[in-house]
Write a protein that holds these residues in place. Structure first.
Motif, PDB file in Angstrom:
ATOM      1  N   SER A  72     -35.565 -16.108  -7.333  1.00 19.35           N
ATOM      2  CA  SER A  72     -36.469 -17.059  -7.971  1.00 19.35           C
ATOM      3  C   SER A  72     -36.992 -18.080  -6.962  1.00 19.35           C
ATOM      4  CB  SER A  72     -35.742 -17.764  -9.127  1.00 19.35           C
ATOM      5  OG  SER A  72     -36.553 -18.740  -9.718  1.00 19.35           O
ATOM      6  N   ALA A  73     -36.093 -18.657  -6.172  1.00 15.03           N
ATOM      7  CA  ALA A  73     -36.480 -19.675  -5.202  1.00 15.03           C
ATOM      8  C   ALA A  73     -37.383 -19.107  -4.115  1.00 15.03           C
ATOM      9  CB  ALA A  73     -35.233 -20.318  -4.583  1.00 15.03           C
ATOM     10  N   CYS A  74     -37.059 -17.926  -3.627  1.00 11.97           N
ATOM     11  CA  CYS A  74     -37.861 -17.323  -2.564  1.00 11.97           C
ATOM     12  C   CYS A  74     -39.277 -17.039  -3.059  1.00 11.97           C
ATOM     13  CB  CYS A  74     -37.184 -16.043  -2.063  1.00 11.97           C
ATOM     14  SG  CYS A  74     -37.959 -15.361  -0.583  1.00 11.97           S
ATOM     15  N   LEU A 132     -52.959 -16.637 -10.597  1.00  8.27           N
ATOM     16  CA  LEU A 132     -52.205 -15.498 -11.138  1.00  8.27           C
ATOM     17  C   LEU A 132     -52.058 -14.384 -10.103  1.00  8.27           C
ATOM     18  CD1 LEU A 132     -53.482 -15.257 -14.817  1.00  8.27           C
ATOM     19  CD2 LEU A 132     -51.148 -15.747 -14.042  1.00  8.27           C
ATOM     20  N   ALA A 133     -53.126 -14.080  -9.401  1.00  7.11           N
ATOM     21  CA  ALA A 133     -53.093 -12.992  -8.414  1.00  7.11           C
ATOM     22  C   ALA A 133     -52.119 -13.273  -7.276  1.00  7.11           C
ATOM     23  CB  ALA A 133     -54.499 -12.752  -7.864  1.00  7.11           C
ATOM     24  N   HIS A 139     -44.688 -11.971  -4.176  1.00  7.51           N
ATOM     25  CA  HIS A 139     -43.619 -10.975  -4.287  1.00  7.51           C
ATOM     26  C   HIS A 139     -43.519 -10.151  -3.003  1.00  7.51           C
ATOM     27  CE1 HIS A 139     -40.961  -7.923  -5.868  1.00  7.51           C
ATOM     28  NE2 HIS A 139     -41.811  -7.019  -5.440  1.00  7.51           N
ATOM     29  N   ASP A 140     -44.664  -9.743  -2.473  1.00 11.93           N
ATOM     30  CA  ASP A 140     -44.667  -8.950  -1.236  1.00 11.93           C
ATOM     31  C   ASP A 140     -44.163  -9.740  -0.036  1.00 11.93           C
ATOM     32  OD1 ASP A 140     -45.699  -6.817  -2.658  1.00 11.93           O
ATOM     33  OD2 ASP A 140     -47.780  -7.227  -2.070  1.00 11.93           O
ATOM     34  N   ARG A 141     -44.339 -11.061  -0.060  1.00 11.80           N
ATOM     35  CA  ARG A 141     -43.938 -11.911   1.063  1.00 11.80           C
ATOM     36  C   ARG A 141     -42.529 -12.473   0.927  1.00 11.80           C
ATOM     37  NH1 ARG A 141     -49.034 -14.293   3.102  1.00 11.80           N
ATOM     38  NH2 ARG A 141     -50.342 -12.463   3.378  1.00 11.80           N
ATOM     39  N   SER A 146     -37.839  -8.503  -0.731  1.00 11.46           N
ATOM     40  CA  SER A 146     -38.086  -7.398   0.206  1.00 11.46           C
ATOM     41  C   SER A 146     -36.788  -6.802   0.743  1.00 11.46           C
ATOM     42  CB  SER A 146     -38.940  -7.882   1.377  1.00 11.46           C
ATOM     43  OG  SER A 146     -40.205  -8.264   0.914  1.00 11.46           O
ATOM     44  N   SER A 147     -35.693  -7.530   0.607  1.00  8.46           N
ATOM     45  CA  SER A 147     -34.402  -7.077   1.122  1.00  8.46           C
ATOM     46  C   SER A 147     -33.531  -6.419   0.055  1.00  8.46           C
ATOM     47  CB  SER A 147     -33.642  -8.269   1.715  1.00  8.46           C
ATOM     48  OG  SER A 147     -34.392  -8.877   2.733  1.00  8.46           O
TER      49      SER A 147
END
Length: 163
Positions: A72-74, A132-133, A139-141, A146-147
């Motif tokens: 959530s934080a990331c 929104l986009a 999410h990708d960043r 990602s881990s």
């Protein structure tokens, strides 16, 4: 180092100390507490335990709480940075994230999914589509998402300040 020049890698160090020995260690499954302390140099300690269903201390953070909170934080931090760079002024952000842990027959398990439910308030309604986009890009960043192999879903709600 400038904002556009980043190191290729960055190391993180923590120290975890089990604080739950009652003098006999793990002589039996019920002979010890699941409490621990996480220390990071220069930061307050974090007191943790296992989930209460595993004989942990319910008032302490457990690893499952921390995984959901980290995701959530990331996401939030990546999202806010993207909004700032794109000229989308976020004035409030909250998230009620949740994760579902499923158990297997061998006594282990894994998270089946994590769902982030950010409620974002922006200043200008003209930026609603961008706001929104940018959740997809965030999410990708997100380094943590990602881990992880667990699917991380997003159910964002967008509000406009004063509306």
């Amino acid at each position: 180092m400038t904002a556009t020049t980043r190191p290729r890698a960055h190391d993180y160090e923590t120290e975890l100390r089990w604080t739950g020995s009652r003098g006999v260690g793990t002589a039996s499954y019920t002979s010890y507490d699941r409490d621990y302390r996480v220390s990071v140099a220069g930061k307050p300690d974090l007191e943790g335990s296992s989930d209460a269903m595993f004989r942990g201390t319910a008032e302490r953070y457990n690893p499952e709480d921390l995984l959901v909170a980290a995701l959530s934080a990331c996401h939030m931090l990546a999202y806010l940075a993207l909004c700032a760079r794109a000229g989308v002024r976020v004035v409030d952000y909250t998230d009620r994230a949740s994760g579902t842990l499923v158990f297997d027959a061998q006594g282990g398990g894994r998270f089946e999914s994590v769902t982030l439910r950010p409620i974002v308030t922006i200043a200008d309604p003209a930026h609603a589509d961008s706001a929104l986009a940018l959740h997809h890009t965030a999410h990708d960043r997100c380094f943590i998402a990602s881990s992880c192999s667990v699917p991380v879903r997003h159910e964002p709600v967008l509000r406009v300040a004063g509306a």
